[in-house]
Design a protein around this motif. Structure first.
Motif, PDB file in Angstrom:
ATOM      1  N   ARG A   1       0.830  -1.199   0.000  1.00  0.00           N
ATOM      2  CA  ARG A   1       0.000   0.000   0.000  1.00  0.00           C
ATOM      3  C   ARG A   1       0.873   1.261   0.000  1.00  0.00           C
ATOM      4  N   GLN A   2       1.998   1.205   0.691  1.00  0.00           N
ATOM      5  CA  GLN A   2       2.928   2.345   0.651  1.00  0.00           C
ATOM      6  C   GLN A   2       3.439   2.569  -0.765  1.00  0.00           C
ATOM      7  N   ASP A   3       3.778   1.482  -1.455  1.00  0.00           N
ATOM      8  CA  ASP A   3       4.302   1.606  -2.815  1.00  0.00           C
ATOM      9  C   ASP A   3       3.243   2.119  -3.775  1.00  0.00           C
ATOM     10  N   ALA A   4       1.967   1.855  -3.481  1.00  0.00           N
ATOM     11  CA  ALA A   4       0.881   2.309  -4.350  1.00  0.00           C
ATOM     12  C   ALA A   4       0.385   3.705  -3.989  1.00  0.00           C
ATOM     13  N   ALA A   5       0.904   4.274  -2.903  1.00  0.00           N
ATOM     14  CA  ALA A   5       0.373   5.542  -2.381  1.00  0.00           C
ATOM     15  C   ALA A   5       0.433   6.666  -3.400  1.00  0.00           C
ATOM     16  N   SER A   6       1.498   6.699  -4.192  1.00  0.00           N
ATOM     17  CA  SER A   6       1.636   7.800  -5.145  1.00  0.00           C
ATOM     18  C   SER A   6       0.520   7.777  -6.181  1.00  0.00           C
ATOM     19  N   ASP A   7       0.092   6.597  -6.585  1.00  0.00           N
ATOM     20  CA  ASP A   7      -0.991   6.510  -7.571  1.00  0.00           C
ATOM     21  C   ASP A   7      -2.316   7.001  -7.005  1.00  0.00           C
ATOM     22  N   PHE A   8      -2.468   6.914  -5.689  1.00  0.00           N
ATOM     23  CA  PHE A   8      -3.736   7.275  -5.059  1.00  0.00           C
ATOM     24  C   PHE A   8      -3.666   8.616  -4.324  1.00  0.00           C
ATOM     25  N   PHE A   9      -2.564   9.346  -4.502  1.00  0.00           N
ATOM     26  CA  PHE A   9      -2.388  10.633  -3.838  1.00  0.00           C
ATOM     27  C   PHE A   9      -2.481  10.496  -2.320  1.00  0.00           C
ATOM     28  N   GLY A  10      -1.820   9.456  -1.808  1.00  0.00           N
ATOM     29  CA  GLY A  10      -1.770   9.266  -0.369  1.00  0.00           C
ATOM     30  C   GLY A  10      -2.135   7.849   0.031  1.00  0.00           C
ATOM     31  N   GLU A  11      -1.391   7.312   1.005  1.00  0.00           N
ATOM     32  CA  GLU A  11      -1.619   5.931   1.437  1.00  0.00           C
ATOM     33  C   GLU A  11      -3.022   5.730   1.990  1.00  0.00           C
ATOM     34  N   ASP A  12      -3.591   6.769   2.600  1.00  0.00           N
ATOM     35  CA  ASP A  12      -4.916   6.634   3.201  1.00  0.00           C
ATOM     36  C   ASP A  12      -5.985   6.261   2.182  1.00  0.00           C
ATOM     37  N   TYR A  13      -5.723   6.582   0.906  1.00  0.00           N
ATOM     38  CA  TYR A  13      -6.726   6.337  -0.128  1.00  0.00           C
ATOM     39  C   TYR A  13      -6.522   5.020  -0.878  1.00  0.00           C
ATOM     40  N   VAL A  14      -5.443   4.304  -0.571  1.00  0.00           N
ATOM     41  CA  VAL A  14      -5.196   3.034  -1.253  1.00  0.00           C
ATOM     42  C   VAL A  14      -6.164   1.985  -0.710  1.00  0.00           C
ATOM     43  N   PRO A  15      -6.884   1.254  -1.589  1.00  0.00           N
ATOM     44  CA  PRO A  15      -7.773   0.190  -1.101  1.00  0.00           C
ATOM     45  C   PRO A  15      -7.004  -0.817  -0.261  1.00  0.00           C
ATOM     46  N   ARG A  16      -7.666  -1.369   0.702  1.00  0.00           N
ATOM     47  CA  ARG A  16      -7.015  -2.321   1.590  1.00  0.00           C
ATOM     48  C   ARG A  16      -7.100  -3.750   1.071  1.00  0.00           C
ATOM     49  N   ARG A  17      -7.904  -3.948   0.025  1.00  0.00           N
ATOM     50  CA  ARG A  17      -8.071  -5.305  -0.495  1.00  0.00           C
ATOM     51  C   ARG A  17      -7.918  -5.309  -2.016  1.00  0.00           C
ATOM     52  N   ALA A  18      -7.749  -6.503  -2.546  1.00  0.00           N
ATOM     53  CA  ALA A  18      -7.648  -6.681  -3.990  1.00  0.00           C
ATOM     54  C   ALA A  18      -8.103  -8.096  -4.333  1.00  0.00           C
ATOM     55  N   ILE A  19      -8.412  -8.299  -5.609  1.00  0.00           N
ATOM     56  CA  ILE A  19      -8.679  -9.642  -6.139  1.00  0.00           C
ATOM     57  C   ILE A  19      -7.468 -10.050  -6.959  1.00  0.00           C
ATOM     58  N   THR A  20      -6.944 -11.234  -6.706  1.00  0.00           N
ATOM     59  CA  THR A  20      -5.719 -11.645  -7.392  1.00  0.00           C
ATOM     60  C   THR A  20      -5.767 -13.104  -7.806  1.00  0.00           C
ATOM     61  N   MET A  21      -5.135 -13.422  -8.918  1.00  0.00           N
ATOM     62  CA  MET A  21      -4.840 -14.813  -9.230  1.00  0.00           C
ATOM     63  C   MET A  21      -3.980 -15.385  -8.110  1.00  0.00           C
ATOM     64  N   GLY A  22      -4.107 -16.660  -7.841  1.00  0.00           N
ATOM     65  CA  GLY A  22      -3.303 -17.289  -6.811  1.00  0.00           C
ATOM     66  C   GLY A  22      -1.970 -17.781  -7.331  1.00  0.00           C
ATOM     67  N   VAL A  23      -1.100 -18.168  -6.404  1.00  0.00           N
ATOM     68  CA  VAL A  23       0.204 -18.716  -6.785  1.00  0.00           C
ATOM     69  C   VAL A  23       0.014 -19.978  -7.609  1.00  0.00           C
ATOM     70  N   GLY A  24      -0.909 -20.825  -7.182  1.00  0.00           N
ATOM     71  CA  GLY A  24      -1.162 -22.062  -7.915  1.00  0.00           C
ATOM     72  C   GLY A  24      -1.630 -21.806  -9.332  1.00  0.00           C
ATOM     73  N   THR A  25      -2.477 -20.816  -9.506  1.00  0.00           N
ATOM     74  CA  THR A  25      -2.953 -20.442 -10.842  1.00  0.00           C
ATOM     75  C   THR A  25      -1.789 -19.997 -11.716  1.00  0.00           C
ATOM     76  N   ILE A  26      -0.928 -19.159 -11.167  1.00  0.00           N
ATOM     77  CA  ILE A  26       0.227 -18.645 -11.921  1.00  0.00           C
ATOM     78  C   ILE A  26       1.161 -19.782 -12.322  1.00  0.00           C
ATOM     79  N   LEU A  27       1.399 -20.719 -11.407  1.00  0.00           N
ATOM     80  CA  LEU A  27       2.350 -21.791 -11.672  1.00  0.00           C
ATOM     81  C   LEU A  27       1.848 -22.768 -12.724  1.00  0.00           C
ATOM     82  N   GLU A  28       0.556 -22.728 -13.047  1.00  0.00           N
ATOM     83  CA  GLU A  28       0.023 -23.617 -14.084  1.00  0.00           C
ATOM     84  C   GLU A  28       0.224 -23.068 -15.489  1.00  0.00           C
ATOM     85  N   ALA A  29       0.698 -21.833 -15.610  1.00  0.00           N
ATOM     86  CA  ALA A  29       1.007 -21.291 -16.936  1.00  0.00           C
ATOM     87  C   ALA A  29       2.152 -22.093 -17.557  1.00  0.00           C
TER      88      ALA A  29
END
Length: 661
Positions: A188-216
């Motif tokens: 979230r700190q690394d994404a803060a610049s995109d959101f004009f401040g860490e306070d505005y960065v969403p706390r959650r996300a939807i992501t592919m899992g490690v297992g999904t990635i490893l099946e590529a």
């Protein structure tokens, strides 16, 4: 019983044992990106010829943007068609509307999909707009769609500072699947610049899992810049652990880490290739004990043993893997002396050169300079990089009589808090009221600023009026800091390069207008020295873009008569420091100069106490600068050189453009 396969030189190369993810290291990020784009293009054409779909897993962030730019070029100039391509993005913030500035839907459209012939029905990105109770089913459907298409053919990855791939934060398991996840604080700190401040960065996300990635079938993990070097080494050479999700790629049969040399710098082949033995071909081809590697090895050994260079013994060399260096170069004493003298020669209190009348009898180490005083330009990407990164050297240059100019390349107006803009708008209104200056227009401006900022949404682009106020704040601070260093106001130039003027953290590509601005300025001043930011780990990319503009301009005017007497120095300090084996000019600072530099940085009040975009380092900019400068001086001291309060280090640009331009 089957016969044993004879070992090849490749099998015996120690890098293939210690680097548990195969690495393709390129000198620069641009070449690395073009390589990955070429692999993708080859597969797309292959599948099209077979009449089969091509399934790509795609990443977002700054790392893959050049890959996407090259794919767009291949589409436009070489007819690469994406008609049969299906894409699956790794992740999306939650909640997130697709039209928001930070949306990965918008990112992919702006960087790739809007510029190619892909069928939008074939584009898949996790949906950040769904009600929470529908996310689980959406994730299962996302997985099933990948399966129905036969799996991902090529998966493109970046790597986060926590070692995450996708948004698989520390603790993500080997078998994890597409899901909702809570973001790590560092992410979230690394994404803060995109959101004009860490306070505005969403706390959650939807992501592919490690297992999904490893099946590529094929995985390319891209990493560029010094800021990724530490975590890259952990993922590639460290143990497989859920703490560093990227380390699971060690278990993939066709995973490749595609790196530039900066991101690869912490790998053993770059840190200490001599430990890999004579069978290793070295980082850039056949390994040779040239002056660079000798200097790096001796400094590495001295730091490892915590000994001054001149006290290293032949036993130290032999016991720590440097037997070959002794065999090639001779006695330890002679090698020590060579490296010590090289380091000693970098130290100078006269960064602009020493005039003949100040030459001391018997001083053969630094002869007097034929041109004195000099015309000097310090290019500052943001309005404070000059004093943060080389404030002490600016003080030296001014005090020693040189004609010093500072060129502030961008306005820095996105990095000002809204409260500061309101405060200054109120000041202007009160000032104009006191003196009866345009009362109606002033009242209108004050009302606009307060109304706009009061109703401003997180990440919303400022209005032109607010951008102007924030830019004026940074200008006033820059002039104040320059005065402390000794640079008069008339030698402060605000270039306002067009690429920066988006009002967003994400900037436009560098254009001809930007480069011409630099050329015109150089032609006007005709400097003998140019200082510019080589701190390419700047998380927002502005430093890199500004450096490209300067070096491209220098390349175009390199045949001018005045340029034949010009030297270009690269400084660092805001994010990283040069390593001692890299430094070619070390400018020592006295305690008084350190305090004066601090006072110059303090003039940037909008960045004081808490900067809007501090990056991953929680310290204030003056603290970072002093710690790095003192750390450099302490390192020189430990290596056996003179003891100084602080040192600013510089590397001379050798005229190479590849990868920076």
């Amino acid at each position: 019983m089957a016969a044993l396969k004879p070992a090849t030189l490749k099998d015996l190369d120690p890098r293939n044992q210690i680097e548990r993810i195969p690495c393709c290291v390129f000198k620069h990020a641009k070449s690395a990106s073009e390589y990955v784009a070429a692999q993708i293009a080859e597969l797309i054409r292959e599948r099209a010829a077979e009449g089969r779909p091509c399934v790509l897993g795609l990443a977002t962030g700054s790392t893959p943007t050049t890959v996407y730019a090259e794919l767009v070029r291949l589409h436009r100039e070489e007819g690469l068609s994406f008609a049969g391509v299906h894409t699956f993005n790794l992740d999306e913030y939650y909640p997130m509307q697709p039209n928001e500035l930070q949306s990965y839907v918008r990112f992919m459209n702006e960087n790739l999909f809007d510029h190619i012939d892909i069928d939008q029905a074939n584009v898949n990105i996790p949906d950040g707009t769904l009600p929470e109770e529908e996310v689980l089913a959406h994730c299962a459907a996302y997985e099933q769609k990948i399966v129905d298409l036969g799996g991902v053919d090529i998966q493109v990855l970046g790597i986060g500072r926590t070692g995450h791939i996708g948004f698989n934060e520390p603790g993500s398991g080997r078998e994890s699947r597409t899901r909702m996840i809570t973001l790590d604080k560092k992410t979230r700190q690394d994404a803060a610049s995109d959101f004009f401040g860490e306070d505005y960065v969403p706390r959650r996300a939807i992501t592919m899992g490690v297992g999904t990635i490893l099946e590529a079938r094929q995985v390319y993990m891209l990493a560029f810049g010094e800021g990724k070097a530490k975590v890259v080494a952990e993922a590639i050479e460290g143990p497989v652990t859920p703490i560093v999700a990227a380390s699971f790629l060690q278990e993939h049969d066709n995973a490749v880490a595609v790196l530039d040399e900066a991101a690869a710098d912490r790998l053993t082949r770059y840190q200490a290739p001599w430990l890999l033995g004579p069978l290793s071909s070295g980082p850039g081809g056949v390994f040779e004990w040239n002056d660079y590697w000798t200097r790096k090895a001796v400094i590495w050994l001295a730091r490892k043993l915590n000994k001054p260079i001149l006290k290293l013994t032949e036993e130290d060399y032999n016991e720590d893997g440097l037997q070959e260096l002794l065999a090639k170069k001779g006695r330890a004493y002679d090698i020590n002396l060579q490296v010590f003298r090289q380091l000693q020669a970098t130290v100078t209190g006269w960064p602009g050169g020493k005039p003949l009348e100040r030459q001391q009898p018997g001083d053969r180490r630094r002869p007097h300079d034929e041109i004195f005083p000099k015309r000097v330009i310090c290019f500052s990407p943001h309005p404070d990089d000059d004093v943060i990164s080389m404030g002490g050297t600016l003080i030296r240059l001014c005090d020693q009589g040189h004609e010093v100019h500072i060129a502030y390349q961008t306005s820095g107006n996105v990095a000002v808090f809204d409260d500061d803009a309101i405060r200054y708008a109120e000041f202007m209104a009160e000032f104009n009221k006191q003196f009866g200056i345009n009362p109606e227009q002033t009242a209108k401006l004050e009302e606009h600023v307060e109304t706009f900022l009061r109703h401003k949404q997180p990440g919303q682009v400022d209005s032109p009026e607010v951008q102007t106020i924030k830019g004026l704040i940074r200008r006033a601070e820059a002039r104040a800091g320059a005065r402390v260093a000794g640079v008069p106001e008339e030698r402060c130039t605000f270039m306002d390069m067009p690429f920066y003027q988006t009002g967003r953290v994400r900037k436009n590509p560098l254009g001809e207008d930007d480069i011409q601005l630099v050329i015109d300025f150089l032609e006007r001043i005709k400097p003998h020295q140019i200082y510019c930011a080589g701190d390419l780990s700047d998380p927002h990319g502005t430093h890199r873009t500004c450096l490209r503009a300067i070096l491209t301009a220098c390349d175009r005017i390199k045949d001018r008569d005045w340029y034949q007497h010009c030297v270009v120095w690269l400084y660092r300090g805001a994010w990283h420091e040069w390593e001692p084996h890299q430094i070619e000019m070390a400018v020592p600072l006295s305690p008084q100069e350190v305090m004066r530099k601090r006072n110059a940085i303090f003039k940037h009040q909008s960045q004081k106490d808490r900067a809007l975009f501090p990056g991953s380092d929680p310290r204030e900019f003056w603290q970072r600068a002093e710690d790095r400068n003192r750390g450099c001086a302490q390192l020189y001291d430990k290596l056996g050189l003179s003891e100084f309060e602080a040192i600013e280090g510089f590397v001379r640009w050798k005229g190479e453009l590849e990868g920076v331009v």
